[in-house]
Design an enzyme around this catalytic site. Structure first.
Site, PDB file in Angstrom:
ATOM      1  CG  MET A 179      16.419  49.519 -28.457  1.00  0.00           C
ATOM      2  SD  MET A 179      16.934  51.053 -29.272  1.00  0.00           S
ATOM      3  CE  MET A 179      15.912  52.255 -28.417  1.00  0.00           C
ATOM      4  NE  ARG A 180      19.393  45.688 -20.149  1.00  0.00           N
ATOM      5  CZ  ARG A 180      19.474  44.527 -20.765  1.00  0.00           C
ATOM      6  NH1 ARG A 180      20.548  44.231 -21.469  1.00  0.00           N
ATOM      7  NH2 ARG A 180      18.496  43.646 -20.686  1.00  0.00           N
ATOM      8  CB  ALA A 181      22.839  52.041 -24.186  1.00  0.00           C
TER       9      ALA A 181
END
Length: 716
Positions: free
Chosen positions: A275-277
């Site tokens: 989910m970092r993107a």
């Protein structure tokens, strides 16, 4: 000092690079920038110039860790801090050298005083200096693994921990991480790659006018740095003011549900991991809106955020070129049109097709060039566009000749050349390792004495103590306590008592591939399988942090197709272009390997080599082996192999022979090299149990030809 830096606004072109840096200046939460590109493209110049554009920071006077007066770090080693006015100072840009020690990065703790006096005497490192500023790593892809681990921990936790045998120091370490790299010299570990919020690919412009302007400005700067900086002071002030204004506007920017859906759909569509993107895209789109002076995030902001935040996250393996399919991106975004058409009539300088949607120039100049750059017809376009467009018609007839262009060996008169074939699908391979205990660069292949790993013993420290062996230190000091007048509970420790812990971990090696490209390997199915096997080994080398080299032999000569490098994807590219045909100069290939390894020992004596010979073992040509004509090609190959064995080179032969009738020549070659032979099928991880044991056994038993022969027959 900062006035002598090349001004940020004077950098010609490189719009995406400047935009990514400025967005991080507006919102440090974006997470930093990784700049990838060839040498000489102003990567370092632009990064070093950025620090002059950052607002000043308010710090506690005298604090070595840059604590903010309004919210000092409660665990600051210089604390606790009393409330009071702060002091303004410029934001720092701290440069981390590739060869820095761990103590230089995280700081050093005086172990002797800590044990004897219980005092935490701590000297801050580069992470403390970079707190609330920029940490810049040039050639970040060449950074040692143990430093990468420290950076990952600090970036994840926003703090740096220094632990020495139960004595620990913690301080805040929040910084803007900026790295530059040349992909030809090797790639980054995926964990560190993902820590960079944005990535930018840069290349030198092919437009003559733009190149002329680059040279003109650089020469003017070198002739009179102060005068050049003065001429650009107005543009620098405008960019700095715009950064400050965007920072003030940032909390007011609204990220609506439509923009969030666009971000989520884009990340899902490109199959990025985790989910970092999504989070980075949301922060980047918000910063883009603030930079444009708006309080709403639009589709063009999301599009630009995707182009900066996703290319380095969508790569599925090291050999996939980074990038983003912009047509696919537009199709995804078109499924979620902006809900509010009201802002559209507002005159905005950006457009969804520009290289930077918000780019009116960082200084707001009417020319479209960053920082009010004087109009040159070069700053508002993608430097790559004019260079690539005229080449398109010229490449219409190139495919038929393309495989021959990079192959100088095509001039050999030893047989017809066949076009290159594609590699078969790569697979997970068994681990090959070098026997013994090395002391090379940290990696994941062979056993070695390293700074990290399991403790195996102790020794007197050579230079500064880094890893204390507590039991050995106490044992060394205990017999002298009475003579030293000990009268309390604590031990009387002297410097001579300190013992350094010796640790065993893994090292990276030089994996040198010697690939048979002769006519006997030319069957398309066989060569495709061979390339697939080598590609699999290259992928394994990438994961184990090795250097790789590639030698090919065919016709009458052997060629160093790729000198030893950390760029595994460069080796994969050369492998794909490899044609076949001609006779088999096996001796020439082995002697070329001997020469390459001899030179590499002088350049990097601590990195041990692993030779991987990919062949069916045939030798039909003497090749260029010094003009010897008194021996057959097979005898020359055996002599060359035994020369490598005498030099202590660990070797593995990948036997490519196929068919119901086999001559077993690869096994004979393996015996001459003193290593095992393994078939293409046996190279897979789900078979050939005990391959590493065979490598060690074969090398250890070179003194016993009888034993070595039996071992090789079993491996074959």
């Amino acid at each position: 000092m900062s006035s002598t830096h090349f001004p940020f606004s004077a950098v010609v072109g490189q719009d995406d690079l400047r935009l990514a840096l400025l967005l991080n200046a507006v919102s440090p939460a974006v997470g930093g920038v990784l700049v990838r590109g060839e040498k000489g493209t102003a990567k370092s110049t632009a990064v070093r110039a950025l620090s002059a554009l950052l607002p000043q920071v308010d710090v506690v006077p005298g604090c070595r860790f840059s604590c903010a007066p309004a919210a000092p770090d409660p665990s600051c080693p210089d604390g606790p801090h009393e409330s009071g006015p702060g002091a303004l100072r410029p934001a720092r840009m701290v440069e981390l050298p590739v060869g820095a020690s761990e103590d230089r990065l995280v700081g050093a703790l005086d172990i002797e005083r800590a044990l004897a006096e219980g005092v935490k005497a701590f000297e801050p490192g580069l992470l403390a200096d970079a707190h609330r500023g920029i940490l810049y790593v040039d050639e970040v892809n060449l950074l040692h693994d143990h430093l990468v681990d420290v950076l990952l921990d600090a970036a994840a936790m926003g703090a740096s921990y220094v632990e020495r045998e139960g004595v620990s120091v913690r301080h805040a370490a929040r910084f803007l991480l900026v790295g530059t790299m040349n992909p030809e010299e090797g790639e980054l570990r995926p964990q560190l790659l993902d820590r960079f919020g944005l990535t930018v690919e840069v290349a030198a412009s092919r437009e003559p006018a733009q190149r002329v302007e680059v040279v003109r400005r650089r020469l003017a700067y070198e002739d009179d740095p102060a005068g050049f900086a003065t001429r650009w002071a107005g543009d620098e002030h405008e960019v700095r003011a715009r950064v400050v204004a965007a920072r003030a506007l940032l909390p007011k920017v609204s990220l609506g549900d439509t923009a969030l859906l666009q971000i989520a759909a884009t990340c899902a569509g490109f199959e990025v991991d985790g989910m970092r993107a999504d989070i980075v895209m949301a922060r980047t789109a918000t910063a883009l809106a603030a930079w444009a002076g708006r309080t709403d995030v639009r589709k063009e902001d999301v599009r630009q955020a995707a182009l900066l935040a996703l290319p380095h996250r969508r790569r599925r393996n090291p050999f996939d070129a980074p990038g983003l399919d912009e047509d696919m991106l537009d199709r995804i975004l078109d499924e979620f049109p902006d809900e509010d058409p009201e802002p559209e009539p507002e005159p905005e300088p950006e457009g969804p097709g520009d290289s930077g949607p918000e780019y009116d120039g960082p200084g707001g100049g009417p020319d479209g060039g960053p920082g009010g750059t004087p109009p040159q017809g070069d700053g508002s376009q993608d430097p790559g566009t004019p260079a690539e467009s005229p080449e398109t018609p010229e490449t219409g007839e190139a495919p038929a000749e393309a495989p021959e262009a990079p192959q100088p060996s095509a001039q050999e008169a030893a047989g017809p050349e066949q076009a290159a074939v594609r590699a078969a699908e790569p697979f997970r391979t068994k681990m090959l390792s070098v026997p013994g205990l090395g002391e090379g660069a940290s990696g994941r292949r062979s056993r070695a004495r390293t700074a990290h790993g399991r403790t195996t013993g102790s020794q007197r420290p050579r230079g500064h103590l880094t890893k204390l062996h507590l039991a050995a230190t106490v044992q060394a000091a205990a017999p002298h306590q009475k003579a030293r007048g000990r009268d309390g509970r604590g031990l009387v420790i002297r410097k001579d008592d300190l013992r350094q812990a010796t640790r065993e971990g893994r090292e990276g090696n030089l994996v040198l591939f010697v690939v048979d490209a002769s006519g006997s390997m030319a069957a398309r199915q066989r060569m495709s399988a061979v390339k697939g096997a080598v590609l699999s080994l290259l992928l394994d080398a990438y994961q184990r942090r090795d250097k790789v080299g590639l030698i090919t032999f065919r016709g009458a000569t052997a060629e160093l197709a790729l000198p030893p490098t950390s760029s595994v994807d460069a080796a994969a590219t050369r492998l794909e272009q490899l044609p076949t045909g001609g006779r088999t100069p096996l001796a020439a290939g082995l002697l070329k390997a001997h020469e390459v390894l001899r030179i590499e020992r002088l350049r990097d004596p601590s990195r041990r080599p692993l030779l991987v010979v990919v062949t069916d073992g045939r030798a039909t040509s003497a090749g260029n082996v010094g003009g010897r004509t008194d021996s057959s090609p097979r005898e020359l190959a055996g002599h060359s192999a035994r020369l490598l064995q005498a030099g202590g080179v660990a070797s593995v032969v990948v036997d490519c022979e196929s068919g119901p009738v086999r001559l077993g020549l690869a096994g004979v070659l393996a015996q001459d090299l003193g290593g095992p032979a393994v078939t293409l099928d046996g190279l897979r991880a789900d078979s050939l149990a005990g391959l590493v044991k065979n490598v060690r056994t074969a090398v250890a038993s070179t003194a016993s030809p009888h034993s070595s022969s039996n071992s090789n027959r079993r491996a074959a």
